[in-house]
Scaffold this motif. Structure first.
Motif, PDB file in Angstrom:
ATOM      1  N   LEU A 160       0.838  -1.197   0.000  1.00 32.39           N
ATOM      2  CA  LEU A 160       0.000   0.000   0.000  1.00 32.39           C
ATOM      3  C   LEU A 160       0.879   1.256   0.000  1.00 32.39           C
ATOM      4  O   LEU A 160       2.085   1.185   0.184  1.00 32.39           O
ATOM      5  CB  LEU A 160      -0.919  -0.016   1.222  1.00 32.39           C
ATOM      6  N   ARG A 161       0.220   2.400  -0.168  1.00 30.26           N
ATOM      7  CA  ARG A 161       0.930   3.665  -0.337  1.00 30.26           C
ATOM      8  C   ARG A 161       0.892   4.500   0.940  1.00 30.26           C
ATOM      9  O   ARG A 161      -0.134   5.039   1.326  1.00 30.26           O
ATOM     10  CB  ARG A 161       0.292   4.436  -1.495  1.00 30.26           C
ATOM     11  N   HIS A 162       2.031   4.570   1.629  1.00 32.61           N
ATOM     12  CA  HIS A 162       2.225   5.460   2.774  1.00 32.61           C
ATOM     13  C   HIS A 162       3.311   6.430   2.281  1.00 32.61           C
ATOM     14  O   HIS A 162       3.500   6.546   1.067  1.00 32.61           O
ATOM     15  CB  HIS A 162       2.675   4.583   3.954  1.00 32.61           C
ATOM     16  N   ILE A 246      -5.096  -3.039   8.478  1.00 31.86           N
ATOM     17  CA  ILE A 246      -4.690  -1.961   7.566  1.00 31.86           C
ATOM     18  C   ILE A 246      -4.290  -0.741   8.389  1.00 31.86           C
ATOM     19  O   ILE A 246      -5.085  -0.239   9.190  1.00 31.86           O
ATOM     20  CB  ILE A 246      -5.867  -1.544   6.639  1.00 31.86           C
ATOM     21  N   VAL A 249      -1.848   4.382   5.663  1.00 35.67           N
ATOM     22  CA  VAL A 249      -2.043   4.382   4.218  1.00 35.67           C
ATOM     23  C   VAL A 249      -2.829   5.642   3.825  1.00 35.67           C
ATOM     24  O   VAL A 249      -3.737   6.060   4.537  1.00 35.67           O
ATOM     25  CB  VAL A 249      -2.763   3.085   3.768  1.00 35.67           C
ATOM     26  N   ASP A 251      -5.434   7.715   1.457  1.00 42.19           N
ATOM     27  CA  ASP A 251      -6.616   7.338   0.671  1.00 42.19           C
ATOM     28  C   ASP A 251      -6.397   7.700  -0.802  1.00 42.19           C
ATOM     29  O   ASP A 251      -5.558   8.546  -1.127  1.00 42.19           O
ATOM     30  CB  ASP A 251      -7.858   8.061   1.213  1.00 42.19           C
ATOM     31  N   ASP A 254      -6.235   3.900  -5.838  1.00 37.24           N
ATOM     32  CA  ASP A 254      -5.403   2.692  -5.755  1.00 37.24           C
ATOM     33  C   ASP A 254      -5.522   2.029  -4.387  1.00 37.24           C
ATOM     34  O   ASP A 254      -5.601   0.809  -4.265  1.00 37.24           O
ATOM     35  CB  ASP A 254      -3.932   3.026  -6.085  1.00 37.24           C
ATOM     36  N   THR A 255      -5.576   2.849  -3.323  1.00 36.04           N
ATOM     37  CA  THR A 255      -5.742   2.310  -1.969  1.00 36.04           C
ATOM     38  C   THR A 255      -7.086   1.605  -1.850  1.00 36.04           C
ATOM     39  O   THR A 255      -7.181   0.517  -1.289  1.00 36.04           O
ATOM     40  CB  THR A 255      -5.661   3.451  -0.926  1.00 36.04           C
ATOM     41  N   ARG A 256      -8.134   2.237  -2.369  1.00 39.70           N
ATOM     42  CA  ARG A 256      -9.478   1.641  -2.250  1.00 39.70           C
ATOM     43  C   ARG A 256      -9.537   0.284  -2.951  1.00 39.70           C
ATOM     44  O   ARG A 256     -10.110  -0.668  -2.425  1.00 39.70           O
ATOM     45  CB  ARG A 256     -10.530   2.597  -2.802  1.00 39.70           C
ATOM     46  N   VAL A 259      -7.226  -2.214  -0.807  1.00 46.03           N
ATOM     47  CA  VAL A 259      -7.738  -2.553   0.527  1.00 46.03           C
ATOM     48  C   VAL A 259      -9.034  -3.363   0.423  1.00 46.03           C
ATOM     49  O   VAL A 259      -9.216  -4.347   1.156  1.00 46.03           O
ATOM     50  CB  VAL A 259      -7.960  -1.279   1.380  1.00 46.03           C
ATOM     51  N   HIS A 287      -0.144  10.848   4.648  1.00 49.19           N
ATOM     52  CA  HIS A 287      -0.463   9.496   4.141  1.00 49.19           C
ATOM     53  C   HIS A 287      -1.111   8.631   5.214  1.00 49.19           C
ATOM     54  O   HIS A 287      -0.661   7.518   5.494  1.00 49.19           O
ATOM     55  CB  HIS A 287       0.783   8.815   3.565  1.00 49.19           C
TER      56      HIS A 287
END
Ligand SMILES: [Zn+2]
Ligand SMILES: [Zn+2]
Length: 350
Positions: A160-162, A246, A249, A251, A254-256, A259, A287
């Motif tokens: 995921l993207r942080h 989770i 991360v 929002d 891509d996250t939606r 996840v 993030h």
């Protein structure tokens, strides 16, 4: 129905993340994130066999030392999973100590690291007796989302993207074997170590016509059953549980997608809610998720219940607002998706 997993957050929602998943009737547990582990007594730490680290920001990784100190000198294999850079992070931790006395330990501790990249896994092991020098080169394997598998369950991960790559995790039990005592009594059987062996045979999909032998715990003679008919007498098979985790991360579309795919239909989702939605710009800049976004993700994934954690310290004393915002957005999004709300089981963190 007896639950197999009773996951619990180690700390309060304003403190370091960490989710312990003990396995009832087995001296074993999994751990998601390695924040401050001070509340865990050694008997819990010693049960941990797999650790899944989302990322190595300090609040998610500082517990490594406490865990290592507790298991050092034990006969134990400890699997640790983490994101890009994880092998270097753990090697850095190990390099921070002198290990000149470890050859005095007669028992053997081994660490098995797995670093998760988008399309591959990097693996490397370390043995206490060697002063934690790497045991060989890094081995690469393809990665299709499945991180850990055994006959009864699997753990999947998504990158995921942080501010840095951060992993989300989902633990899925294939099915659940409930043993009923009336069935045991009817057959004159006493529980014993054979129950674990019996469950393993079912999880492994053994031929139900095979013989299954039970050695008496105390006295009496060995008894032989046909596996399938024994299962009909003493076991009830129910759907397996799913737990998703989770945190950290930002929002976005891509996250939606990631996840909701990972947490799809989970029985329980543990999800961060760092900010209120009135501060969503701050959440985006750091993030993190807002409570509203967490509730929406829970509804989009169709989870049965969710528990919020990892609140920003700025909301000390305002937990109820965070929980209410997530609850409302979950209900609204679920209604929009046309889902019938049954027992929602919305949790309230530790
Ligand atoms: Zn972080
Ligand atoms: Zn964090």
């Amino acid at each position: 129905m007896p639950a197999l997993f009773q996951p619990r957050l180690i700390n309060g929602p304003f403190e370091d993340p960490g989710l312990l998943i003990p396995f009832p009737f087995e001296r074993r547990a999994m751990l998601f994130d390695l924040g401050d582990l001070a509340p865990l007594p050694p008997r819990d730490l010693l049960k941990i066999s797999q650790v899944f680290v989302t990322h190595t920001h300090m609040d998610h990784f500082i517990g490594f030392d406490r865990l290592l100190r507790c298991v050092l000198g034990r006969e134990k294999d400890l699997d640790l999973y983490g994101p890009s850079g994880f092998i270097g992070n753990v090697e850095g931790k190990l390099a921070g100590y002198s290990w000149d006395l470890v050859d005095r330990f007669t028992s053997r501790l081994a660490l098995h690291l797995t670093e998760v990249r988008a399309d591959r896994l990097l693996r490397r092991s370390y043995h206490c007796g060697d002063g934690f020098a790497p045991a060989g080169e890094i081995v690469e394997e393809p990665f299709d989302g499945r991180l850990h598998a055994e006959p009864a369950l699997e753990v999947r991960a998504a990158v995921l993207r942080h501010s840095i790559p951060c992993l989300g995790f989902a633990l899925t039990e294939r099915f659940h074997v409930n043993i009923h005592t009336t069935g045991l009594k009817a057959l004159g059987l006493a529980p014993g170590p054979w129950i674990a062996r019996f469950k393993q045979a079912l999880y492994a999909g053994a031929d139900r016509q095979t013989e299954f032998r039970i050695l008496p715990v105390r006295s009496g003679s060995e008894r032989t059953f046909v596996l399938g008919s024994l299962a009909e007498e003493i076991a009830r098979i129910t759907p397996g549980q799913k737990i998703a985790y989770i945190t950290d991360v930002g929002d976005g579309p891509d996250t939606r997608t990631a996840v909701t795919a990972l947490a799809r239909d989970a029985d329980q989702l543990f999800i961060e809610a760092a900010f209120l939605d009135s501060e969503r710009d701050r959440a985006a800049a750091t993030h993190h998720l807002t409570a509203r976004q967490a509730g929406e993700l829970a509804a989009l994934a169709g989870v049965r219940g969710f528990t919020l954690f990892h609140f920003s310290p700025r909301y000390e004393g305002r937990e109820a607002e965070l929980r209410e915002e997530a609850r409302q957005s979950y209900l609204q999004m679920a209604a929009r998706a046309g889902r019938k709300m049954g027992h929602t089981g919305i949790g309230h963190g530790a």
